[in-house]
Design an enzyme around this catalytic site. Structure first.
Site, PDB file in Angstrom:
ATOM      1  CG  HIS A  85      -5.841   2.957   2.300  1.00 58.09           C
ATOM      2  ND1 HIS A  85      -5.039   2.107   3.024  1.00 58.09           N
ATOM      3  CD2 HIS A  85      -7.119   2.564   2.510  1.00 58.09           C
ATOM      4  CE1 HIS A  85      -5.803   1.213   3.650  1.00 58.09           C
ATOM      5  NE2 HIS A  85      -7.071   1.482   3.359  1.00 58.09           N
ATOM      6  CB  CYS A 135       0.892   3.887   2.411  1.00 56.40           C
ATOM      7  SG  CYS A 135       0.443   2.719   3.664  1.00 56.40           S
TER       8      CYS A 135
END
Length: 264
Positions: A85, A135
């Site tokens: 992430h 991300c």
């Protein structure tokens, strides 16, 4: 750059899939698919693989520092791949960070700094490559209308997830965004990331992320005949054509010479 050593260099893959509940970050389904593809690809390119799974931020830093402290004198290159992430950071030049499984972010600028000329002397003058699947933020680029000549430009039918979204009890149908990279010094460093700063990037549960899937395919077809920057342009074009959300991967290129991945 001449890549003639055997092995060519070390390739460290940090693959974070399962995150602590306190982190509010979802399980990254499909990341193991990415990891297996990249292990196979870089092994075929004569790299010595070092794969680590589900590390906290502190453990990630430890692995990166251990790699930077190795003697790379007899090697020609170093590769770091991070699958996790990600988030947007306030760093001016190269925003972005990646999360450990404990939900603590690490700035990409910090990660790259471990391998610069002053911190890792045995890699001076040698290419240091970073591939970031995470991300860069939570914004979604909705793109613009284009004429589609084939079904290849349509969104895949599998389940997608995003690396920026918090943990949710019931699985969604959106893919995960990827992180951005940053560099403290420009010499012989290239950072390739799957999306622009601030934006999500997409990962499919069954086939892995669009970025890694495309990168693997391009390396398989072109590694022995084209330079890396040309291949990354192909990756950008292919990924940007997927789906109605246009996520264009990018790279900060600070390599001062062209070089090829030569298959032995």
């Amino acid at each position: 750059y001449e890549l003639k050593a055997d092995p060519c260099g070390f390739c460290l893959i940090l693959n974070n899939v399962n995150f602590s509940r306190d982190s509010n970050l979802s399980t990254r389904e499909g990341s193991d698919v990415d990891c297996r593809k990249l292990e196979k690809r870089f092994r075929a390119l004569c790299f010595h693989l070092l794969t680590r799974r589900d590390l906290s931020a502190k453990e990630m830093v430890t692995e990166l520092q251990k790699l930077a402290r190795r003697d790379h004198s007899a090697l020609d290159c170093c590769v770091v791949v991070i699958l996790s992430h990600g988030c947007q950071t306030s760093h001016i030049q190269f925003p972005g960070g990646v999360y450990g499984t404990d939900g603590i972010p690490i700035p990409i600028e910090k990660i790259v700094s471990y391998f610069n000329g002053s911190s890792c002397p045995s890699l001076r003058g040698k290419p240091k490559l970073f591939f970031i699947q995470a991300c860069g933020g939570d914004q979604r680029d909705r793109g613009f209308p284009v004429d589609c000549d084939s079904h290849e430009d349509e969104a895949p039918g599998g389940s997608l997830e995003s690396d920026a979204t918090p943990f949710q009890p019931s699985p969604g149908t959106v893919d995960e965004p990827d992180a951005v990279a940053s560099l403290p010094t420009p010499s012989d460093i290239l950072v390739s990331y799957s999306t622009f700063p601030g934006y999500v990037s997409w990962r499919e549960v069954l086939s892995g992320s669009w970025y890694v899937e495309t990168l693997d395919a391009v390396l398989e077809q072109c590694a022995s005949s084209e330079d890396l920057l040309s291949m990354l342009l192909q990756v950008s074009h292919a990924v940007s054509a997927k789906g109605s959300y246009k996520q264009i991967p990018g790279c900060f290129n600070f390599l001062r010479k062209k070089f090829f991945f030569m298959c032995k």
